[in-house]
Design a protein around this motif. Sequence first.
Motif, mmCIF file in Angstrom:
data_model
loop_
_atom_site.group_PDB
_atom_site.id
_atom_site.type_symbol
_atom_site.label_atom_id
_atom_site.label_comp_id
_atom_site.label_asym_id
_atom_site.label_seq_id
_atom_site.Cartn_x
_atom_site.Cartn_y
_atom_site.Cartn_z
ATOM 1 N N GLU A 165 0.823 -1.223 0.000
ATOM 2 C CA GLU A 165 0.000 0.000 0.000
ATOM 3 C C GLU A 165 0.848 1.260 0.000
ATOM 4 O O GLU A 165 0.537 2.238 -0.666
ATOM 5 C CB GLU A 165 -0.927 -0.028 1.226
ATOM 6 N N GLY A 166 1.944 1.256 0.774
ATOM 7 C CA GLY A 166 2.774 2.451 0.847
ATOM 8 C C GLY A 166 4.002 2.409 -0.038
ATOM 9 O O GLY A 166 4.842 3.316 0.023
ATOM 10 N N ALA A 182 15.927 -1.997 6.526
ATOM 11 C CA ALA A 182 15.765 -0.551 6.383
ATOM 12 C C ALA A 182 14.888 -0.199 5.185
ATOM 13 O O ALA A 182 14.079 0.742 5.250
ATOM 14 C CB ALA A 182 17.138 0.116 6.249
ATOM 15 N N ALA A 183 15.016 -0.951 4.082
ATOM 16 C CA ALA A 183 14.201 -0.680 2.901
ATOM 17 C C ALA A 183 12.729 -0.939 3.173
ATOM 18 O O ALA A 183 11.855 -0.200 2.707
ATOM 19 C CB ALA A 183 14.687 -1.533 1.735
ATOM 20 N N VAL A 184 12.424 -1.991 3.949
ATOM 21 C CA VAL A 184 11.029 -2.283 4.289
ATOM 22 C C VAL A 184 10.465 -1.203 5.200
ATOM 23 O O VAL A 184 9.338 -0.703 5.005
ATOM 24 C CB VAL A 184 10.917 -3.676 4.944
ATOM 25 N N GLY A 234 9.571 1.957 3.465
ATOM 26 C CA GLY A 234 8.487 1.875 2.505
ATOM 27 C C GLY A 234 8.940 1.868 1.060
ATOM 28 O O GLY A 234 8.151 2.151 0.161
ATOM 29 N N ILE A 235 10.223 1.553 0.829
ATOM 30 C CA ILE A 235 10.727 1.505 -0.545
ATOM 31 C C ILE A 235 10.354 0.192 -1.213
ATOM 32 O O ILE A 235 9.993 0.162 -2.388
ATOM 33 C CB ILE A 235 12.253 1.712 -0.554
ATOM 34 N N VAL A 236 10.455 -0.904 -0.476
ATOM 35 C CA VAL A 236 10.085 -2.219 -0.994
ATOM 36 C C VAL A 236 9.197 -2.905 0.029
ATOM 37 O O VAL A 236 9.157 -2.512 1.209
ATOM 38 C CB VAL A 236 11.327 -3.090 -1.297
ATOM 39 N N SER A 237 8.488 -3.935 -0.410
ATOM 40 C CA SER A 237 7.625 -4.698 0.487
ATOM 41 C C SER A 237 8.416 -5.828 1.129
ATOM 42 O O SER A 237 9.440 -6.282 0.602
ATOM 43 C CB SER A 237 6.429 -5.254 -0.273
#
Length: 530
Positions: free
Chosen positions: A359-360, A405-407, A410-413
């Motif tokens: 969603e984000g 950190a990526a999760v 909100g950069i990747v799921s």
Amino acid sequence: MKFIRKILDPGHGSASKAQRQESAPKAPLHASLAENIRFMKEKLGNSGDIVIREIRIGTETPIQAGIVYASGLVDTHSANSFIMETLMLDIQKTSVGHDLSSGHNLLNQLKDSVLTVGDVQQVTDFTPLFTSLLAGCVILLLEGYEQALSIDMSGWEGRSVTEPVNEAVVRGPRESFTENLRTNTTLIRRKINDPNLWLESRKIGRITKTEVAVMHINGIANDKIVQEVRTRLDRIDIDAILESGNIEELIQESTLSPFPTVYNTERPDVIAAELLEGKVVIIVDGTPFVLVVPALFISFFHSAEDYYQRADISSLIRILRFIGIFIALLGPSLYIAITTFHQEMLPTQLLIGLAAQREGVPFPAFIEALMMEITFEILREAGIRMPRTIGQAVSIVGTLVIGQAAVEAGIVSAAMVIVVSITAISNFVFPSINMSISIRMLRFPLMGLAASFGIFGIIVGIIAMVLHLCSLRSFGVPYMSPLAPIIVDDLKDTLFRLPQWAMFSRPRLVSQKNVIREQNPPTTKPHPRE
């Protein structure tokens, strides 16, 4: 392509290798010892590692002699004991030392009656003399002779036989090849103690003059394949061969295919097994990786350990390995296709969970997968290039930290991190690093097809890949055999492995003579003793 064709084709734009060697200017030795030594110093640039020792041979009418060798390439202790001590002291006790002016050829006398060394060759030209000198030979020059003796006393420091680094096994031999060609050939002959194991040597590289050995078992290997290997090696005309990868790139069929058509390994037991199947082995001095031709596609997925475990265990491990290969090739592509075009294939609860995770996320699934795959490839390469003490820690910690950190950013799921991680882990089930790299390369175009056309794009990509594989050949042998063309007798050792007593024949397309391993193969499983 034009560059490779020019190198491999002796008639393309330049004279052949043999013609160039015949037309090369000759530099015969002089009768004057001082002139020969002066010329050698001049050509070698007065190099500090070239040792030149002038001595006198004989007692009544001594003859001036010169001994030349390269420090570090020669076993100095043996040279002092078997050459200098023999010529300066022991020869005085023989008739040769008292009768040097008898009219006989002193070089022949020294070669036949004095020098207690196995390999002694007579040279008359400076070109082979320099080649022998820089290969670890001691050169013996005499005053008044236009010939010299090349005495093999090579003995430099080298790495000892250790455990394989890239092809570790739980059960099996723990020895690997080294950078010394003679050590490698010895390891192979220890496995195959048969006079039909033939070895041919040749020098390749105008500057490096690297020694390359070709081994095959006479009576098992296909004569046409052996001759094709000789032809392709003899056509190579290049200034330097530094590793077997240089040879591999110059003799392979297709230079544009992502799939390797020449197999390489660092395990002597694997080479012995390949020789017994009728294949040809190419050993290059200075590298522990030995080449095997022809290479079959299925061979890159077989491990040496498959033949040291029971057939049922080996077959189960192979099934797990092929599942891992399927995930490594199609994992991200299937995730992209299903989440983008075919959501109806997912259970409702899983679909809702994935939708909530995404969603984000501002990027489509393809961009997510592309960023994560590139990040993992960078971390993998960095872990290899870093010092070993910190390489593993940086790669593992970096992967965990960056993924988490990526999760959180909100950069990747989170699902994409899981998919890419499983894909990266599955990539390590490949016994051959060459095929692992090929699968990693093909993963990206399949991801693009999945993002463009969904499952249909993946199917089109797989069909194109299969058609390409079926069109490849390795030294005249179909790359996909025994699957395409299908050979029922050779399927005993492909996706599964039958027991040893059932694999009584060699691959028919590789070895077309002496294809029977066992003279009286059992028709049923042997029974235990009563």
